[in-house]
Design a protein around this motif. Structure first.
Motif, PDB file in Angstrom:
ATOM      1  N   GLY A  99      11.517  -4.486  -8.250  1.00  0.00           N
ATOM      2  CA  GLY A  99      10.541  -5.492  -8.033  1.00  0.00           C
ATOM      3  C   GLY A  99       9.510  -5.476  -9.016  1.00  0.00           C
ATOM      4  N   ARG A 100       8.233  -5.891  -8.735  1.00  0.00           N
ATOM      5  CA  ARG A 100       7.451  -5.846  -9.892  1.00  0.00           C
ATOM      6  C   ARG A 100       6.515  -4.603 -10.014  1.00  0.00           C
ATOM      7  NH1 ARG A 100       4.172 -11.715 -10.699  1.00  0.00           N
ATOM      8  NH2 ARG A 100       3.925 -10.482 -12.534  1.00  0.00           N
ATOM      9  N   LEU A 101       7.358  -3.651 -10.293  1.00  0.00           N
ATOM     10  CA  LEU A 101       6.707  -2.158 -10.042  1.00  0.00           C
ATOM     11  C   LEU A 101       5.613  -2.042 -10.877  1.00  0.00           C
ATOM     12  CD1 LEU A 101       7.195   0.950  -9.647  1.00  0.00           C
ATOM     13  CD2 LEU A 101       8.459   0.995 -11.613  1.00  0.00           C
ATOM     14  N   ALA A 102       5.578  -2.331 -12.371  1.00  0.00           N
ATOM     15  CA  ALA A 102       4.226  -2.052 -13.358  1.00  0.00           C
ATOM     16  C   ALA A 102       3.083  -2.975 -12.595  1.00  0.00           C
ATOM     17  CB  ALA A 102       4.601  -2.309 -14.540  1.00  0.00           C
ATOM     18  N   THR A 103       3.358  -4.035 -12.351  1.00  0.00           N
ATOM     19  CA  THR A 103       2.092  -4.991 -12.227  1.00  0.00           C
ATOM     20  C   THR A 103       1.460  -4.370 -10.750  1.00  0.00           C
ATOM     21  OG1 THR A 103       2.924  -7.007 -12.997  1.00  0.00           O
ATOM     22  CG2 THR A 103       1.460  -7.114 -11.054  1.00  0.00           C
ATOM     23  N   TYR A 104       2.385  -4.244  -9.798  1.00  0.00           N
ATOM     24  CA  TYR A 104       1.564  -3.611  -8.477  1.00  0.00           C
ATOM     25  C   TYR A 104       1.276  -2.193  -8.284  1.00  0.00           C
ATOM     26  CZ  TYR A 104       2.081  -8.162  -6.857  1.00  0.00           C
ATOM     27  OH  TYR A 104       2.028  -9.764  -6.485  1.00  0.00           O
ATOM     28  N   LEU A 105       2.102  -1.413  -9.020  1.00  0.00           N
ATOM     29  CA  LEU A 105       1.651   0.069  -9.043  1.00  0.00           C
ATOM     30  C   LEU A 105       0.368   0.396  -9.924  1.00  0.00           C
ATOM     31  CD1 LEU A 105       2.051   2.833  -8.052  1.00  0.00           C
ATOM     32  CD2 LEU A 105       3.851   3.218  -9.630  1.00  0.00           C
ATOM     33  N   ARG A 145       3.763  19.810  -2.123  1.00  0.00           N
ATOM     34  CA  ARG A 145       2.350  20.457  -2.986  1.00  0.00           C
ATOM     35  C   ARG A 145       1.684  19.177  -3.284  1.00  0.00           C
ATOM     36  NH1 ARG A 145      -0.084  21.196  -7.125  1.00  0.00           N
ATOM     37  NH2 ARG A 145       1.673  20.731  -8.450  1.00  0.00           N
ATOM     38  N   ARG A 146       2.292  18.107  -4.110  1.00  0.00           N
ATOM     39  CA  ARG A 146       1.805  17.217  -4.636  1.00  0.00           C
ATOM     40  C   ARG A 146       1.108  16.021  -3.575  1.00  0.00           C
ATOM     41  NH1 ARG A 146       2.073  16.810 -10.098  1.00  0.00           N
ATOM     42  NH2 ARG A 146       3.313  18.265 -11.119  1.00  0.00           N
ATOM     43  N   LEU A 147       1.959  16.002  -2.630  1.00  0.00           N
ATOM     44  CA  LEU A 147       1.375  15.239  -1.490  1.00  0.00           C
ATOM     45  C   LEU A 147       0.285  15.607  -0.887  1.00  0.00           C
ATOM     46  CD1 LEU A 147       4.879  14.147   0.326  1.00  0.00           C
ATOM     47  CD2 LEU A 147       3.264  12.435  -0.541  1.00  0.00           C
ATOM     48  N   TRP A 169       0.038  10.497  -5.817  1.00  0.00           N
ATOM     49  CA  TRP A 169       0.787   9.617  -5.328  1.00  0.00           C
ATOM     50  C   TRP A 169       2.268   9.916  -5.732  1.00  0.00           C
ATOM     51  CZ3 TRP A 169      -0.465   3.636  -5.287  1.00  0.00           C
ATOM     52  CH2 TRP A 169      -1.676   3.288  -4.514  1.00  0.00           C
ATOM     53  N   VAL A 170       3.188   9.717  -4.472  1.00  0.00           N
ATOM     54  CA  VAL A 170       4.711  10.144  -4.885  1.00  0.00           C
ATOM     55  C   VAL A 170       5.318   8.991  -4.352  1.00  0.00           C
ATOM     56  CG1 VAL A 170       6.661  11.483  -3.834  1.00  0.00           C
ATOM     57  CG2 VAL A 170       4.229  12.411  -3.986  1.00  0.00           C
ATOM     58  N   VAL A 171       5.655   8.281  -5.223  1.00  0.00           N
ATOM     59  CA  VAL A 171       6.540   6.713  -5.385  1.00  0.00           C
ATOM     60  C   VAL A 171       7.827   6.665  -5.195  1.00  0.00           C
ATOM     61  CG1 VAL A 171       6.495   4.518  -6.589  1.00  0.00           C
ATOM     62  CG2 VAL A 171       4.365   5.878  -6.424  1.00  0.00           C
ATOM     63  N   ASP A 172       8.443   6.043  -4.256  1.00  0.00           N
ATOM     64  CA  ASP A 172       9.750   5.887  -3.725  1.00  0.00           C
ATOM     65  C   ASP A 172      10.264   4.548  -4.407  1.00  0.00           C
ATOM     66  OD1 ASP A 172      12.423   5.579  -2.864  1.00  0.00           O
ATOM     67  OD2 ASP A 172      11.747   6.913  -1.185  1.00  0.00           O
ATOM     68  N   PRO A 215      -2.247  11.039 -10.901  1.00  0.00           N
ATOM     69  CA  PRO A 215      -0.774  11.661 -11.133  1.00  0.00           C
ATOM     70  C   PRO A 215       0.169  10.833 -10.404  1.00  0.00           C
ATOM     71  CG  PRO A 215      -2.363  13.529 -11.122  1.00  0.00           C
ATOM     72  CD  PRO A 215      -2.958  12.478 -10.451  1.00  0.00           C
ATOM     73  N   VAL A 216       1.389  10.454 -10.848  1.00  0.00           N
ATOM     74  CA  VAL A 216       2.286   9.800 -10.178  1.00  0.00           C
ATOM     75  C   VAL A 216       3.447  10.643 -10.037  1.00  0.00           C
ATOM     76  CG1 VAL A 216       2.903   8.196 -12.045  1.00  0.00           C
ATOM     77  CG2 VAL A 216       3.429   7.559  -9.397  1.00  0.00           C
ATOM     78  N   THR A 217       4.252  10.886  -9.038  1.00  0.00           N
ATOM     79  CA  THR A 217       5.487  11.304  -8.938  1.00  0.00           C
ATOM     80  C   THR A 217       6.585  10.226  -8.521  1.00  0.00           C
ATOM     81  OG1 THR A 217       4.787  13.792  -8.691  1.00  0.00           O
ATOM     82  CG2 THR A 217       6.942  13.202  -8.096  1.00  0.00           C
ATOM     83  N   LEU A 218       7.724  10.241  -9.269  1.00  0.00           N
ATOM     84  CA  LEU A 218       8.713   9.289  -8.979  1.00  0.00           C
ATOM     85  C   LEU A 218       9.986   9.856  -8.265  1.00  0.00           C
ATOM     86  CD1 LEU A 218       8.783   7.542 -12.375  1.00  0.00           C
ATOM     87  CD2 LEU A 218       7.513   7.053 -10.388  1.00  0.00           C
ATOM     88  N   LEU A 219      10.290   9.193  -7.176  1.00  0.00           N
ATOM     89  CA  LEU A 219      11.546   9.432  -6.394  1.00  0.00           C
ATOM     90  C   LEU A 219      12.392   8.296  -6.554  1.00  0.00           C
ATOM     91  CD1 LEU A 219       9.826  10.591  -2.988  1.00  0.00           C
ATOM     92  CD2 LEU A 219      10.452  11.843  -4.650  1.00  0.00           C
TER      93      LEU A 219
END
Length: 462
Positions: free
Chosen positions: A294-300, A262-264, A269-272, A309-313
């Motif tokens: 990685g540099r998650l915060a910077t690039y996301l 549903r979110r997709l 954004w669904v982030v793996d 909204p962001v969902t984390l996998l």
């Protein structure tokens, strides 16, 4: 007797500090997740008497206001910083008693340049300088960038950086430790950042660009070295000026396969967070890969439309918690939801995982030798590409790619590369989600020429 504890925030390339003596300490430029600072003080068994900001930060959300509230510490903020909360106004030359019994104090030095109000703090023992907390002023080998406030002020602030660096060197003895906040991978630094873990006034005197170049050459070189500014920086200053809200690290709501679908479908954004190798081997269609290590915060934060909204996998709840903490440092406070386990667990009945191949530059060279000319996409920044590029390659920096995927040839297989593979993996996931056939080059660009690829290193490479 004094101590200085360094708190690394590697994903953002920053350092915060806790310094003082048995009778009291100061926290300098604290991160959003202040439990780290409180734990450091508890290990030392010292009260936090002061919380000091060198400037209103552009690259992360400060924890200073909340830390001062929770500990009862005095909150030191440069007087000219435009903020909306009560604080102790700091002026050039102000003195503060951190641990009076042991003679430890803090001396404020106005060092404009990174921002107009920037202030450094010198830790002293009975008046003798011990360490300078230089924030975004004097860094290791260089200075903080001067272009984050207002474009019309950039050259003026660059000249101020030159003056401020020299002022510090003139006031402090060579043995004084220099403890900057930026310069360890932060986009707030500019120029040739030194690789040393520590430095001193004496060391900087002989190698820092601001101290070995005259002002005109320094300013010209500094302005020429300025690169892209992460998009989320535009939101950090206003958040810090208004006063960040308390951090909430409670776990996000769990999402099952139907909820993820549903979110997709809603365009969220669904982030793996899994490693790029695992993502390439099998992932939820439409999800994006930003490695948790990685540099998650910077690039996301750079790529995501702000407020989306962001969902984390992730493979485990611990990976979700670590990512949630890192994202909160740049103002992405509450993931909409999260799911853990195997990618097969995130599929609805009848759905299938997607996958794409990974390769090396040697693999690409082998294809090249057959006479084929595949679409090669370079997602490095412009300054990196100027130093060398694969002939005929396309160029879209990764931070621009989400809005430019339609520019790529339809139906063609796209080989995407960066400098080391991490950004290429992000780009490959964006292209895969947009329906492109993609090969992620997971390799170091330094080996591209040796692998047999035609690499153009001329000044015109663009």
């Amino acid at each position: 007797m004094y101590f200085v504890d360094t708190l690394e925030t590697e994903g953002l390339g920053n350092r915060s500090y806790l310094a003082g003596g048995p009778g009291g300490a100061v926290a300098v430029d604290p991160p959003r997740d202040i439990d780290r600072v409180i734990a450091a003080a508890a290990r030392r068994g010292v009260p936090i008497a002061y919380v000091a900001e060198t400037h209103v930060h552009n690259d992360y959300v400060t924890g200073g206001l909340e830390l001062a509230r929770l500990t009862g510490a005095h909150y030191l903020v440069p007087a000219d910083a435009a903020v909306s909360y009560r604080r102790v106004l700091v002026h050039d030359g102000d003195e503060f008693d951190v641990d009076p019994v042991n003679g430890l104090g803090l001396h404020a030095v106005a060092t404009p340049g990174h921002t107009p109000h920037h202030t450094s703090y010198v830790l002293t023992e009975r008046g003798r300088p011990l360490a300078a907390f230089t924030g975004g002023s004097l860094l290791i080998g260089t200075v903080g960038r001067p272009d984050l406030v207002e474009p019309r002020l950039t050259e003026e602030l660059a000249r101020a950086q030159h003056r401020s660096a020299r002022r510090l060197v003139e006031q402090l003895p060579d043995e004084t430790a220099v403890l900057p906040t930026h310069g360890f991978g932060s986009f707030c630094s500019v120029g040739r950042v030194g690789t040393d873990a520590t430095t001193t006034i004496g060391a900087e005197r002989h190698r820092n660009d601001a101290l070995v170049k005259d002002v005109d050459r320094f300013v010209a070189d500094l302005l020429a070295a300025l690169s892209d500014i992460p998009a989320y920086y535009a939101h950090m200053g206003p958040v810090n000026s208004a006063g960040p809200r308390p951090l909430d690290l409670t776990p996000p709501e769990p999402a099952d396969a139907e909820e993820l679908a549903r979110r997709l479908a809603a365009g969220e954004w669904v982030v793996d967070l899994r490693a790029r190798t695992a993502f390439a081997a099998g992932h939820l269609a439409g999800s994006f890969n930003f490695e948790g290590k990685g540099r998650l915060a910077t690039y996301l934060a750079w790529l995501i439309p702000w407020g989306k909204p962001v969902t984390l996998l992730a493979a485990s709840p611990e990976q979700v918690a670590a990512a949630q903490r890192e994202l909160a440092r740049v103002g992405i406070d509450r993931p909409a939801a999260a799911a853990t386990g195997r990618p097969e667990d995130w599929l609805r009945p009848g759905d299938h995982l997607r996958a794409f191949p990974r390769a090396t530059f040697a693999d690409l060279a082998a294809v090249w030798r057959t006479g084929a000319r595949p679409v090669v996409l370079d997602v490095r920044r412009s300054a990196e590409r100027a130093a060398g590029r694969i002939e005929g390659s396309l160029h879209v920096p990764v931070h621009q790619l989400h809005g430019r995927t339609a520019e790529l040839p339809e139906g063609s297989e796209v080989w995407v590369h960066c400098a080391t593979g991490m950004r290429a993996a992000i780009a490959a996931s964006l292209l895969d989600a947009a329906g492109h056939r993609v090969v992620a080059v997971d390799d170091d660009f330094a080996v591209a020429a040796a692998a047999g690829l035609p690499v153009d290193t001329s000044d015109e490479a663009g």
